[in-house]
Design an enzyme around this catalytic site. Sequence first.
Site, mmCIF file in Angstrom:
data_model
loop_
_atom_site.group_PDB
_atom_site.id
_atom_site.type_symbol
_atom_site.label_atom_id
_atom_site.label_comp_id
_atom_site.label_asym_id
_atom_site.label_seq_id
_atom_site.Cartn_x
_atom_site.Cartn_y
_atom_site.Cartn_z
ATOM 1 N N LYS A 208 0.865 -1.350 0.056
ATOM 2 C CA LYS A 208 -0.296 -0.106 0.073
ATOM 3 C C LYS A 208 1.125 1.296 -0.024
ATOM 4 O O LYS A 208 1.982 1.194 0.487
ATOM 5 C CB LYS A 208 -0.933 -0.114 1.221
ATOM 6 C CG LYS A 208 -2.258 -1.034 0.730
ATOM 7 C CD LYS A 208 -3.318 -0.950 1.765
ATOM 8 C CE LYS A 208 -4.479 -1.995 1.442
ATOM 9 N NZ LYS A 208 -5.367 -2.161 2.295
ATOM 10 N N ARG A 248 -3.849 -10.128 4.496
ATOM 11 C CA ARG A 248 -4.460 -10.089 3.180
ATOM 12 C C ARG A 248 -3.059 -9.540 2.265
ATOM 13 O O ARG A 248 -2.834 -8.544 2.461
ATOM 14 C CB ARG A 248 -5.524 -9.504 3.098
ATOM 15 C CG ARG A 248 -5.982 -9.387 1.356
ATOM 16 C CD ARG A 248 -7.370 -8.258 1.522
ATOM 17 N NE ARG A 248 -7.928 -8.340 0.222
ATOM 18 C CZ ARG A 248 -7.313 -7.603 -0.817
ATOM 19 N NH1 ARG A 248 -6.331 -6.885 -0.604
ATOM 20 N NH2 ARG A 248 -7.945 -7.338 -1.941
HETATM 21 N N1 HH2 Z 1 -7.516 -3.767 0.571
HETATM 22 C C1 HH2 Z 1 -7.745 -3.701 -0.536
HETATM 23 C C2 HH2 Z 1 -8.920 -4.470 -1.183
HETATM 24 N N2 HH2 Z 1 -9.625 -5.159 -0.234
HETATM 25 N N3 HH2 Z 1 -10.053 -5.931 1.934
HETATM 26 C C3 HH2 Z 1 -9.920 -6.284 3.165
HETATM 27 N N4 HH2 Z 1 -10.449 -7.141 3.746
HETATM 28 N N5 HH2 Z 1 -8.551 -5.330 3.708
HETATM 29 C C4 HH2 Z 1 -7.859 -4.486 3.021
HETATM 30 O O1 HH2 Z 1 -6.955 -3.945 3.477
HETATM 31 C C5 HH2 Z 1 -8.402 -4.393 1.631
HETATM 32 C C6 HH2 Z 1 -9.298 -5.280 0.940
HETATM 33 C C7 HH2 Z 1 -7.129 -2.891 -1.648
HETATM 34 O O2 HH2 Z 1 -5.773 -3.765 -2.202
HETATM 35 P P1 HH2 Z 1 -5.805 -4.273 -3.598
HETATM 36 O O3 HH2 Z 1 -6.919 -5.571 -3.718
HETATM 37 O O4 HH2 Z 1 -4.595 -5.048 -3.868
HETATM 38 O O5 HH2 Z 1 -6.132 -3.064 -4.609
HETATM 39 P P2 HH2 Z 1 -7.395 -2.918 -5.460
HETATM 40 O O6 HH2 Z 1 -8.455 -2.495 -4.446
HETATM 41 O O7 HH2 Z 1 -6.955 -1.635 -6.244
HETATM 42 O O8 HH2 Z 1 -7.740 -3.799 -6.135
#
Ligand code: HH2
Length: 279
Positions: A208, A248
Amino acid sequence: MTGPVTEERALVMGILNVTPDSFSDGGAWFGTDRAVARGHELIAQGADIVDVGGESSRPGAEPVPLEEELRRVVPVIEALSPYVRVSVDTVKAPVAEAAVAAGATLVNDVSASLWPVAAQHGVGWVAMHRKGTPATMQADPRYDDVVTEVRDLLAERAAAAAGAGVPEIWIDPGIGFGKTLEHNLALLAHLDVLVATGHQVMVGTSRKAFLGALAAGPDGVPAPVGERLAGSLATATYALHRGAGMVRVHDVAATVQAASLVGRPARPVGTSTETEDAT
Ligand code: HH2
């Protein structure tokens, strides 16, 4: 070492973004075949759960229409769920319903509002805290006391979910979702406040932006997403040490190794029975 001590470690959730625009891996696993292949890689690396998402929640992300999100995630969940526990990362109730019908047993809900779906279908639920929506959430977020506000909101939602009969509840502080660098660090430093609610805690720091900011070079330019593994591992390890039961992550193999160390009970020096790699 003989490998990860899986029975002694916390859970590692591997991220599978079936999106063209996720912040760190947008487009890399877009399309059913590529996504399923990546899911099998995550399984081989030791993921306990594969988290399938069809809509990015990064700051500024565009909402995805329902039909498109369904097209992205349902076939992938159907293909992977015979091999691993699958969660669905969505804020749409119909997507959560379809994902459960396709084999998902955990709803990862960054809006902390889908517990009725989880209750109705008898599946697990992750309630994540966020302030605002992806469009606006990083525009000057403010709290009087971020730790207490996040704890109170999550405890209230978790109580509602428990009352509705949700069989498995996780709470997540939502690192980066309407949070400044200082907010993120405060939430990590005081994770014990979330743990003290008695609910299982999960944390997502992987790659992040705040890690990029902390690893900025002398010119002040944040470290790019590909250079955030050290921070991702350090914060995941710290969160597990502070009582989180799940992290995660994008980098599953490295995190499984780190998580295995955290969960490993300390033995007095001199009692080791291991002979390989003695140094
Ligand atoms: N962060 C993201 C998405 N989903 N779910 C939970 N429970 N906790 C988190 O910190 C979280 C989440 C954001 O990360 P990512 O999926 O890599 O990116 P994007 O939202 O751009 O797909």
